[in-house]
Design a protein around this motif. Structure first.
Motif, PDB file in Angstrom:
ATOM      1  N   ASP A  85     -33.949   5.085   7.657  1.00  0.00           N
ATOM      2  CA  ASP A  85     -34.749   5.469   5.672  1.00  0.00           C
ATOM      3  C   ASP A  85     -33.640   6.735   5.247  1.00  0.00           C
ATOM      4  N   ILE A  86     -33.268   7.705   5.568  1.00  0.00           N
ATOM      5  CA  ILE A  86     -32.914   9.013   5.403  1.00  0.00           C
ATOM      6  C   ILE A  86     -32.249   9.720   6.657  1.00  0.00           C
ATOM      7  N   TYR A  87     -30.887  10.290   5.412  1.00  0.00           N
ATOM      8  CA  TYR A  87     -30.276  10.490   6.860  1.00  0.00           C
ATOM      9  C   TYR A  87     -29.716  12.195   5.949  1.00  0.00           C
ATOM     10  N   HIS A  88     -30.002  13.058   6.288  1.00  0.00           N
ATOM     11  CA  HIS A  88     -29.823  14.181   6.112  1.00  0.00           C
ATOM     12  C   HIS A  88     -28.400  14.696   6.667  1.00  0.00           C
ATOM     13  N   SER A  89     -27.280  14.954   5.667  1.00  0.00           N
ATOM     14  CA  SER A  89     -26.054  15.179   6.548  1.00  0.00           C
ATOM     15  C   SER A  89     -26.199  16.622   6.709  1.00  0.00           C
ATOM     16  N   ASN A  90     -26.128  17.592   7.126  1.00  0.00           N
ATOM     17  CA  ASN A  90     -26.705  18.940   7.759  1.00  0.00           C
ATOM     18  C   ASN A  90     -24.950  20.111   8.034  1.00  0.00           C
ATOM     19  N   LEU A  91     -24.103  19.435   8.463  1.00  0.00           N
ATOM     20  CA  LEU A  91     -23.280  20.302   9.382  1.00  0.00           C
ATOM     21  C   LEU A  91     -22.472  20.871   8.097  1.00  0.00           C
ATOM     22  N   ILE A 140     -28.971  12.823   1.594  1.00  0.00           N
ATOM     23  CA  ILE A 140     -29.055  14.266   1.640  1.00  0.00           C
ATOM     24  C   ILE A 140     -28.531  14.573   1.703  1.00  0.00           C
ATOM     25  N   TYR A 141     -27.328  15.991   1.053  1.00  0.00           N
ATOM     26  CA  TYR A 141     -25.428  16.178   2.121  1.00  0.00           C
ATOM     27  C   TYR A 141     -26.474  17.488   1.308  1.00  0.00           C
ATOM     28  N   THR A 142     -26.021  18.606   2.666  1.00  0.00           N
ATOM     29  CA  THR A 142     -25.403  20.110   2.081  1.00  0.00           C
ATOM     30  C   THR A 142     -24.559  20.722   1.841  1.00  0.00           C
TER      31      THR A 142
END
Length: 252
Positions: A85-91, A140-142
């Motif tokens: 459901d959710i992917y937080h791409s935080n690299l 959601i991208y950082t």
């Protein structure tokens, strides 16, 4: 926040700092979390801490710059929890040697591109099919405040972070009608573990003087914003770049 119980989330770059805080916050809200990071022992510690507190989490040795590794973490989420459901791409990273446009070596630019742009693109390619199969989801991208600040001492990092904004808006525009929400968080000066190790007291003092707030950022501040965007409370936010920085950078 509404709608997170039973949701399945991947947090890439979840071993420490913002990613670890986000993994913990999502689990507190009832999500099942896959903590991905090259720092696998630290990722396992985050997952174990979540489980010890009654949540559900597993860890994965993720190299976000490799398509096969991104595909594998999505497969693990699907095999373990049945959906995504959710992917937080935080690299983020690759700043060593990143000076200015005349003095930044090509290899530094390539490394920054791989970590700060390519990883988010590969995460999107891996995660979107599973989310579309599930009827929707949240990417959601950082990014970073550096993408808008115009730093004179750094060129590759803000360049490659800016590219993520275009990616997120593309995803929102292309697949929003199919239930995909895609947004970016731009943290300000956040006192993560890494920042605590490398920032001098003078730098922190200058940062605090420059901000219209009583303190500098905490990883939990960014985790709260990411969690909101992942939740049903944030379901009408799409294609946006949010600066979460205590007011350091003010943008419409």
């Amino acid at each position: 926040m509404r709608g997170l119980k039973g949701k399945v989330a991947i947090v890439a770059g979840g071993a420490r700092g913002i990613g670890a805080a986000t993994a913990r916050r999502l689990a507190e809200e009832g999500a099942h979390v896959v903590v991905g990071d090259l720092l696998i022992e630290q990722a396992q510690e985050v997952a174990a801490d979540i489980v010890a507190k009654g949540g559900k989490a597993i860890a994965f040795a993720l190299d976000g710059t490799k398509a096969a590794s991104q595909a594998a973490i999505v497969k693990l989420a699907l095999d373990t929890y049945g959906k995504l459901d959710i992917y937080h791409s935080n690299l983020a990273g690759g700043t060593e040697g990143d000076i200015d446009a005349l003095n930044c070596p090509e290899e530094v630019l390539d490394r920054s591109f791989a970590i700060n742009t390519k990883s988010h693109f590969l995460a999107t390619q891996a995660a979107l099919p599973a989310m579309l199969e599930n009827g929707g989801g949240a990417m959601i991208y950082t990014s970073s405040g550096a993408a808008a600040a115009g730093n004179p001492w750094q060129v590759a990092y803000p360049m490659t972070k800016n590219a993520v904004h275009a990616l997120a808006r593309h995803v929102a525009q292309k697949w929003g009608k199919k239930g995909i929400r895609s947004n970016v968080i731009c943290p300000g000066l956040v006192l993560t573990e890494a920042a605590q190790m490398h920032l001098t007291d003078e730098y922190r003092e200058q940062g605090l003087k420059a901000i219209p707030h009583t303190r500098l950022g905490k990883s939990e501040d960014i985790a709260a914003a990411v969690t909101f965007l992942a939740s049903d409370d944030g379901e009408w936010v799409n294609g946006q770049v949010w600066h979460v920085n205590g007011g350091t950078i003010k943008r419409d």
